[in-house]
Design a protein around this motif. Structure first.
Motif, PDB file in Angstrom:
ATOM      1  N   UNK A  58      42.174  36.516  36.868  1.00 51.36           N
ATOM      2  CA  UNK A  58      41.547  35.760  37.965  1.00 51.36           C
ATOM      3  C   UNK A  58      42.145  36.156  39.314  1.00 51.36           C
ATOM      4  N   UNK A  59      43.452  36.333  39.359  1.00 53.60           N
ATOM      5  CA  UNK A  59      44.099  36.769  40.596  1.00 53.60           C
ATOM      6  C   UNK A  59      43.597  38.159  40.993  1.00 53.60           C
ATOM      7  N   UNK A  60      43.508  39.053  40.018  1.00 50.35           N
ATOM      8  CA  UNK A  60      43.071  40.428  40.305  1.00 50.35           C
ATOM      9  C   UNK A  60      41.611  40.446  40.747  1.00 50.35           C
ATOM     10  N   UNK A  61      40.771  39.606  40.150  1.00 50.21           N
ATOM     11  CA  UNK A  61      39.377  39.503  40.602  1.00 50.21           C
ATOM     12  C   UNK A  61      39.300  39.024  42.047  1.00 50.21           C
ATOM     13  N   UNK A  62      40.176  38.078  42.408  1.00 53.79           N
ATOM     14  CA  UNK A  62      40.172  37.563  43.780  1.00 53.79           C
ATOM     15  C   UNK A  62      40.558  38.656  44.777  1.00 53.79           C
ATOM     16  N   UNK A  64      39.976  41.900  44.305  1.00 57.51           N
ATOM     17  CA  UNK A  64      38.790  42.762  44.386  1.00 57.51           C
ATOM     18  C   UNK A  64      37.743  42.126  45.297  1.00 57.51           C
ATOM     19  N   UNK A  65      37.521  40.822  45.151  1.00 57.09           N
ATOM     20  CA  UNK A  65      36.530  40.127  45.977  1.00 57.09           C
ATOM     21  C   UNK A  65      36.827  40.309  47.465  1.00 57.09           C
ATOM     22  N   UNK A  66      38.110  40.346  47.819  1.00 58.36           N
ATOM     23  CA  UNK A  66      38.485  40.429  49.229  1.00 58.36           C
ATOM     24  C   UNK A  66      38.501  41.861  49.769  1.00 58.36           C
ATOM     25  N   UNK A  67      38.707  42.830  48.893  1.00 55.74           N
ATOM     26  CA  UNK A  67      38.863  44.216  49.364  1.00 55.74           C
ATOM     27  C   UNK A  67      37.617  45.074  49.180  1.00 55.74           C
ATOM     28  N   UNK A  68      36.789  44.745  48.192  1.00 57.05           N
ATOM     29  CA  UNK A  68      35.633  45.589  47.884  1.00 57.05           C
ATOM     30  C   UNK A  68      34.373  45.029  48.549  1.00 57.05           C
ATOM     31  N   UNK A  69      33.377  45.882  48.738  1.00 55.79           N
ATOM     32  CA  UNK A  69      32.130  45.438  49.366  1.00 55.79           C
ATOM     33  C   UNK A  69      31.319  44.551  48.416  1.00 55.79           C
ATOM     34  N   UNK A  70      31.487  44.769  47.113  1.00 55.34           N
ATOM     35  CA  UNK A  70      30.818  43.916  46.122  1.00 55.34           C
ATOM     36  C   UNK A  70      31.866  43.108  45.377  1.00 55.34           C
ATOM     37  N   UNK A  71      31.609  41.830  45.101  1.00 55.25           N
ATOM     38  CA  UNK A  71      32.594  41.023  44.376  1.00 55.25           C
ATOM     39  C   UNK A  71      32.813  41.522  42.956  1.00 55.25           C
ATOM     40  N   UNK A  72      33.902  41.069  42.345  1.00 57.46           N
ATOM     41  CA  UNK A  72      34.303  41.584  41.032  1.00 57.46           C
ATOM     42  C   UNK A  72      33.237  41.370  39.973  1.00 57.46           C
TER      43      UNK A  72
END
Length: 450
Positions: A58-62, A64-72
């Motif tokens: 869950x932390x790693x998905x969060x 990704x959500x903040x750094x990538x253009x598409x959410x995890x």
């Protein structure tokens, strides 16, 4: 990079893919270590990556959500897992240079069908590296207390809420942080075969540091990573078995006596059954009941290794065994549960349980307790125990049972000198909070039949 069979990161990616598709993390890791060709250092890295990325998803998905253009949740599943591997190393494994974490993850992307997206992987990981070099955490947490703890420590919101309903926000964070640590290895010495001092000396002679467990006369904790447990001194001789400190309290609460009839209603894999037999000096009868033959096989192996004659194994559902009616001096119901006190031992457990599964478990627990209560003679003892910290599976089950059987049963708190007394609550039951006692989370209660 190493070839596929000996590259621990590639093996970790394949393991994470299998877990994502429904396999149990422990089984995947055990199978890979058994069948793979990894050396000791790579086995440790593989295990850390699989358990860590599973636990922290869950932390790693969060991130990704903040750094990538598409959410995890809109990334291709395999690409998401590759990003988890890279980000886990960057965020949690300080011994791995950032450049190595980035480059090996980009290579994995190319190896596994994402050559066209390797630049995207490189960009996300290098952006995290740049941000983490600053003074603030790249991961921005929400203000809502449940979501904040859930994202920071990687737990589902509903589990965080269960803990917050019983603890302060600070203590809930401490508990969640404790469940993200590697589990301790505790031993319970078999006094029928040897002594605590003998095992202590043998382990120290083998270079394994140990400490005695407070309140537990047979308990030792290993302070040195032991490698293979089966290779430790005294294993083959049946001098000890692995059992967490909290679980060792349960048989002491039952307090079985020599020559009694004792029934363990949910016995597999058998740690508490064997402890009951030890405390009875292997005199009398311990019935070990469980409905899962494969798990009872492990119990039989340990019974034979430790050399017990008093244990009788019975395969069947403990909710429907009228032949045990009123024959037992003491009965233990170590009920199947959500395991919310042992989440550090099973990296994927927090993602497998749901509020709905807890409801189903509470129903099963009530049925098992009610059925097993009929096995106890007048004047006998019934102990109910779980390795969860959810009140619906613990306090609520006992309160309902006592309300329905108040003329027949009464709660019996542990005596002040009892090993479990240090963990007793004002209500009379025993509850072990992991962050307070550095032991698995557990609940147990002793009931006396009029």
């Amino acid at each position: 990079m190493k070839n596929v069979t000996t590259n621990p990161r590639q093996q970790a990616f394949l393991a994470l893919r299998a877990i994502q598709r429904g396999a149990f993390a422990d089984e995947v890791v055990d199978r890979t270590l058994r069948e793979g060709q990894l050396d000791d250092r790579d086995r440790r890295l593989f295990t850390e990556l699989v358990y860590g990325a599973t636990r922290r998803q869950r932390t790693l998905d969060a991130v990704i959500d903040q750094l990538a253009s598409k959410p995890s949740d809109r990334q291709p599943e395999d690409l998401r897992l590759l990003l988890h591997l890279g980000l886990y190393q960057l965020r949690y494994l300080s011994q791995i240079p950032a450049s190595a974490a980035v480059n090996t993850t980009v290579d994995l992307a190319k190896q596994n069908g994402f050559s066209g997206l390797s630049g995207f992987v490189n960009g996300v990981l290098r952006q995290y590296t740049r941000l983490s070099a600053g003074e603030t955490d790249p991961l921005q947490l929400p203000t809502d207390p449940v979501a904040r703890i859930g994202i920071k420590h990687s737990f589902p919101d509903w589990i965080v809420q269960v803990y917050l309903d019983q603890l302060s926000s600070d203590e809930t964070e401490q508990l969640c942080a404790w469940f993200n640590q590697p589990p301790h290895i505790d031993l319970r010495v078999n006094p029928i075969k040897t002594s605590l001092e003998t095992v202590e000396a043998a382990l120290q002679a083998a270079g394994i540091s140990v400490t005695r467990l407070p309140h537990l006369p047979q308990g030792l904790r290993l302070l040195t990573p032991p490698g293979s447990v089966q290779a430790l001194p005294g294993f083959a001789e049946g001098w000890w078995m692995v059992q967490d400190a909290s679980a060792q309290l349960v048989a002491h609460l039952v307090d079985p006596q020599p020559d009694e009839v004792v029934i363990d209603a949910c016995a597999a894999p058998g740690g508490k059954t064997l402890h009951l037999a030890e405390l009875m000096h292997d005199r009398g009868t311990v019935w070990a009941c469980d409905r899962t033959p494969s798990r009872l096989k492990k119990l039989a192996q340990n019974r034979d290794r430790l050399g017990f004659q008093s244990i009788q194994i019975y395969t069947g559902d403990s909710r429907t065994q009228p032949q045990f009616q009123a024959i037992a001096d003491r009965v233990l119901v170590d009920a199947p549960c959500s395991g919310l006190g042992t989440l550090h031992r099973h990296a994927d457990a927090r993602w497998r349980q749901t509020p709905e599964s807890v409801e189903q478990l509470a129903t099963l627990q009530t049925e098992l307790l009610t059925a097993a209560a009929d096995w106890v003679k007048p004047g006998g003892v019934l102990v109910y125990a779980t390795c969860t910290l959810h009140p619906a599976e613990n306090e609520a089950v006992i309160q309902t049972f006592l309300a329905q059987h108040e003329s027949e049963w009464q709660l019996e708190p542990p005596a002040p000198t009892h090993p479990a007394a240090a963990f007793a609550t004002p209500s009379g039951w025993v509850k072990v909070w992991s962050h307070q006692h550095d032991m698995d989370g557990f609940f147990m209660v002793r009931l006396k039949k009029h």
